[in-house]
Each structure stands twice: as C-alpha cells, then as structure tokens.
Design a protein around this motif. Sequence first.
Motif, PDB file in Angstrom:
ATOM      1  N   PHE B   5     -40.431  -0.525 -63.404  1.00 12.15           N
ATOM      2  CA  PHE B   5     -41.656   0.268 -63.286  1.00 12.15           C
ATOM      3  C   PHE B   5     -41.566   1.613 -64.008  1.00 12.15           C
ATOM      4  CE2 PHE B   5     -41.062   3.705 -60.112  1.00 12.15           C
ATOM      5  CZ  PHE B   5     -39.788   3.413 -59.659  1.00 12.15           C
ATOM      6  N   VAL B   6     -42.756   2.108 -64.278  1.00 12.53           N
ATOM      7  CA  VAL B   6     -42.922   3.436 -64.873  1.00 12.53           C
ATOM      8  C   VAL B   6     -43.667   4.284 -63.855  1.00 12.53           C
ATOM      9  CG1 VAL B   6     -44.217   4.702 -66.652  1.00 12.53           C
ATOM     10  CG2 VAL B   6     -42.999   2.600 -67.256  1.00 12.53           C
ATOM     11  N   ASN B   7     -43.234   5.525 -63.673  1.00 12.08           N
ATOM     12  CA  ASN B   7     -43.964   6.450 -62.803  1.00 12.08           C
ATOM     13  C   ASN B   7     -43.919   7.821 -63.459  1.00 12.08           C
ATOM     14  OD1 ASN B   7     -44.154   8.605 -60.643  1.00 12.08           O
ATOM     15  ND2 ASN B   7     -44.753   6.799 -59.475  1.00 12.08           N
ATOM     16  N   ILE B   8     -45.029   8.225 -64.014  1.00 13.21           N
ATOM     17  CA  ILE B   8     -45.038   9.449 -64.814  1.00 13.21           C
ATOM     18  C   ILE B   8     -46.302  10.265 -64.562  1.00 13.21           C
ATOM     19  CG2 ILE B   8     -43.640   8.776 -66.800  1.00 13.21           C
ATOM     20  CD1 ILE B   8     -46.992   8.374 -67.663  1.00 13.21           C
ATOM     21  N   ASP B  65     -45.612  10.992 -49.187  1.00 13.47           N
ATOM     22  CA  ASP B  65     -45.084   9.659 -48.845  1.00 13.47           C
ATOM     23  C   ASP B  65     -44.884   8.812 -50.100  1.00 13.47           C
ATOM     24  OD1 ASP B  65     -45.306  10.471 -46.232  1.00 13.47           O
ATOM     25  OD2 ASP B  65     -47.117   9.314 -45.808  1.00 13.47           O
ATOM     26  N   LEU B  66     -45.830   8.937 -51.041  1.00 15.87           N
ATOM     27  CA  LEU B  66     -45.739   8.185 -52.293  1.00 15.87           C
ATOM     28  C   LEU B  66     -44.507   8.615 -53.100  1.00 15.87           C
ATOM     29  CD1 LEU B  66     -47.266   6.163 -54.208  1.00 15.87           C
ATOM     30  CD2 LEU B  66     -48.374   8.149 -55.217  1.00 15.87           C
ATOM     31  N   VAL B  67     -44.272   9.906 -53.158  1.00 17.22           N
ATOM     32  CA  VAL B  67     -43.118  10.423 -53.905  1.00 17.22           C
ATOM     33  C   VAL B  67     -41.815   9.927 -53.268  1.00 17.22           C
ATOM     34  CG1 VAL B  67     -41.863  12.517 -54.570  1.00 17.22           C
ATOM     35  CG2 VAL B  67     -44.354  12.446 -54.769  1.00 17.22           C
ATOM     36  N   GLU B  72     -37.141   6.415 -53.501  1.00 11.98           N
ATOM     37  CA  GLU B  72     -36.166   5.609 -52.761  1.00 11.98           C
ATOM     38  C   GLU B  72     -36.058   4.174 -53.272  1.00 11.98           C
ATOM     39  OE1 GLU B  72     -36.311   8.250 -48.663  1.00 11.98           O
ATOM     40  OE2 GLU B  72     -37.103   6.199 -48.606  1.00 11.98           O
ATOM     41  N   ARG B  73     -37.050   3.723 -54.041  1.00 15.66           N
ATOM     42  CA  ARG B  73     -36.972   2.346 -54.553  1.00 15.66           C
ATOM     43  C   ARG B  73     -36.132   2.258 -55.824  1.00 15.66           C
ATOM     44  NH1 ARG B  73     -42.647   0.772 -57.596  1.00 15.66           N
ATOM     45  NH2 ARG B  73     -41.470  -1.127 -57.960  1.00 15.66           N
ATOM     46  N   SER B 105     -30.691  -4.776 -55.381  1.00 20.31           N
ATOM     47  CA  SER B 105     -31.982  -5.179 -54.835  1.00 20.31           C
ATOM     48  C   SER B 105     -33.047  -4.106 -55.038  1.00 20.31           C
ATOM     49  CB  SER B 105     -31.835  -5.473 -53.342  1.00 20.31           C
ATOM     50  OG  SER B 105     -31.438  -4.296 -52.669  1.00 20.31           O
ATOM     51  N   ARG B 106     -32.633  -2.985 -55.547  1.00 22.85           N
ATOM     52  CA  ARG B 106     -33.640  -1.947 -55.777  1.00 22.85           C
ATOM     53  C   ARG B 106     -34.256  -2.109 -57.172  1.00 22.85           C
ATOM     54  NH1 ARG B 106     -31.666   3.775 -53.730  1.00 22.85           N
ATOM     55  NH2 ARG B 106     -29.653   3.145 -54.605  1.00 22.85           N
TER      56      ARG B 106
END
Lengths: 174, 174
Positions: B5-8, B65-67, B72-73, B105-106
């Motif tokens: 995934f990408v998170n930017i 919570d999203l952050v 953590e994933r 598993s992450r």
Amino acid sequence: MSKVFVNIGLSLDGYMAPEGMTMKNPGYKNWGAKWGALMTWLLNTQYFRENLKFGPGGETGPVNDLVRTTTERIGANIMGKRMFDQGEVAWPERALVLARESAGSRDIRIAGGADVIQQYLNLGAIDELEIALAPVFFGGGRRLFENLREPGPQFRIDKVLDGSAATHLRYVRQ
Amino acid sequence: MSKVFVNIGLSLDGYMAPEGMTMKNPGYKNWGAKWGALMTWLLNTQYFRENLKFGPGGETGPVNDLVRTTTERIGANIMGKRMFDQGEVAWPERALVLARESAGSRDIRIAGGADVIQQYLNLGAIDELEIALAPVFFGGGRRLFENLREPGPQFRIDKVLDGSAATHLRYVRQ
C-alpha cells in the motif's frame, strides 16, 4: 452578490480531459471511454438523463440532488474557446462583468476549460471550487492545476460527499 | 499475503513535495510552510506526536485512529534514494521481494518518493492507494501522478474519511 464557482470532473491523476479529446477524432487513444469513466457519476443521475432527454431511469439520492442543486444555481456560464469549439456557447471578453449582470441573484459557473479556470484562480475570483474526483487515470491530457501563481489560492474544505463513482469535494475560498 | 500500500499526503494540485524541498535549503520558496500545511492533519495527531516525542497533547478521534492503524500495519517500508538521502532508511534492489520476506503477516508500504510510487503503480503491484488530500496549492514540485503507462492502473473507491485538514481517500485495486 453572485458567487463564482467551479464544478468539474477530475481524474485521480489531475486531468479534466484525456489526451486528444476532440469530436473530430472519437477513436483517438480511447478518449471516449476515459471521459465516460470520469463522468459516470453524472451520466447515471436521473436529473442529468432527464435534462438531456436520455430517457427515463437513472440514480436518485444525494448525488442526483447535488447535480440538481448545482445546475439550478447557475445564472451564467463562462467558458473558453476550446470548450466553445466543442459545441458549447462562449462568452466574449469582460466575461465576468457581463456574467454578473446576467446572473442576477443566481451564481456564475466557470465551466472551463482548464486554462480559463487557471486564469480565474490566479485572479482570486473563484469563491467555491467543486471537484468530482473519479478513480480513473488518464495518463495525459489537460491538467486542471497548472500555471498557478505564488502564493497559490487559499481554500478550506467545506464539504465532502462520498459517491461510489466519484468523491465530491467542495472547497470554499478563505 | 501481505498487502502493498501507499499512504501519502498530496496537495490539491497534485504534488507530494513542494519545489526545492531539501534539508540543505530550508528557506527556499517557503517550502517548509507548504509542507507543514500539507501535513497538518498528521502533525496534529496525538499518535504522531507521541511517536516522535513531540510532547503531550494532540488530536484524538478518527484521523488519529487512522494514523495508528496505518502505522501499525506496516511490516516493511520501501523508499527511493531521494527520500533516503533526506534521512530515512533505504531498501536495496529486489525491494519488494525482500520486503515480503521481512514483513511477515504485516503489510508493505511504498513510502515514496513519487518516482518509486510511479514504478510500482506501473508494475500493478499496489493493492491499496491511500491519499490524504490537503486543501493547499504548491504551484510546483514533485508530482505524484506522472509517467503512468497505458492502460493506467485500475482502482475503485473503498472509503473516504472527511477530516478538517485533509480528506482521506482510500482506493483499492480492481
């Protein structure tokens, strides 16, 4: 006084129109399919289908309501030569002044294309920026956000409507 | 299997980083203020402040919570040389294979920069694309979406979280 607003579809990679989008060359680089994917949210609404005599049916609900509200608030449209050449009605010079006179109590939409929107953004003349961001990639075409002067325009998030075919982002000038 | 995934953070005009963003030249074209405006949604969260020892306080709620969930994933990060040169840890060649082994598993985050994300998009290797779209204009810099091959990557809208400083858009590969 009338508000000046933009309400457009935008590809996730920032294009208003796919590369080579002209009526003269409908098969070029699959632009028709790309544009259709960009505008699915609009083409599927009951209000739009009724307006364009596409026949009965179409989606109702919050996106349909948004399309109706947006259409009904328009007192005047301003658009550029390219959009005019594609079959729409153009406005001459002094467009914003004339549009204000014409719009009366309704609002003025800067309909496009990208270069016209950029000019009005640089003038600080756009009060509301409404973008239907579709999950589609064009890979090339007419970018919406280019040629912006520094410091850039200042907007804040006003509202977000989460549709299945596009995310409807509404920003208001600060 | 691990998701990639990408998170930017992304400026409304499509930039991941403002023009001239280097630690060597912190005053150049006001890039620090621009980047701060882009990342306000993150910098203000309690979780981020705790992680970076910025002291107590910070926002709680859905964005926080999203952050936390996103952080953590992550089992492995992949990033490019430019991002590494700015002070982060780089991954060598065969990055995705090594990251899969390491992540267990992450999940694997393609952290950036833009050129690395473009390469993985063109490979069709990105499962989830998460964008925090901030209402800020950079006017220039590193564009996220360029150099994409045709046909472009295929994503659908998965979720939208409406924050005050950014709109959190989540897309999943089709």
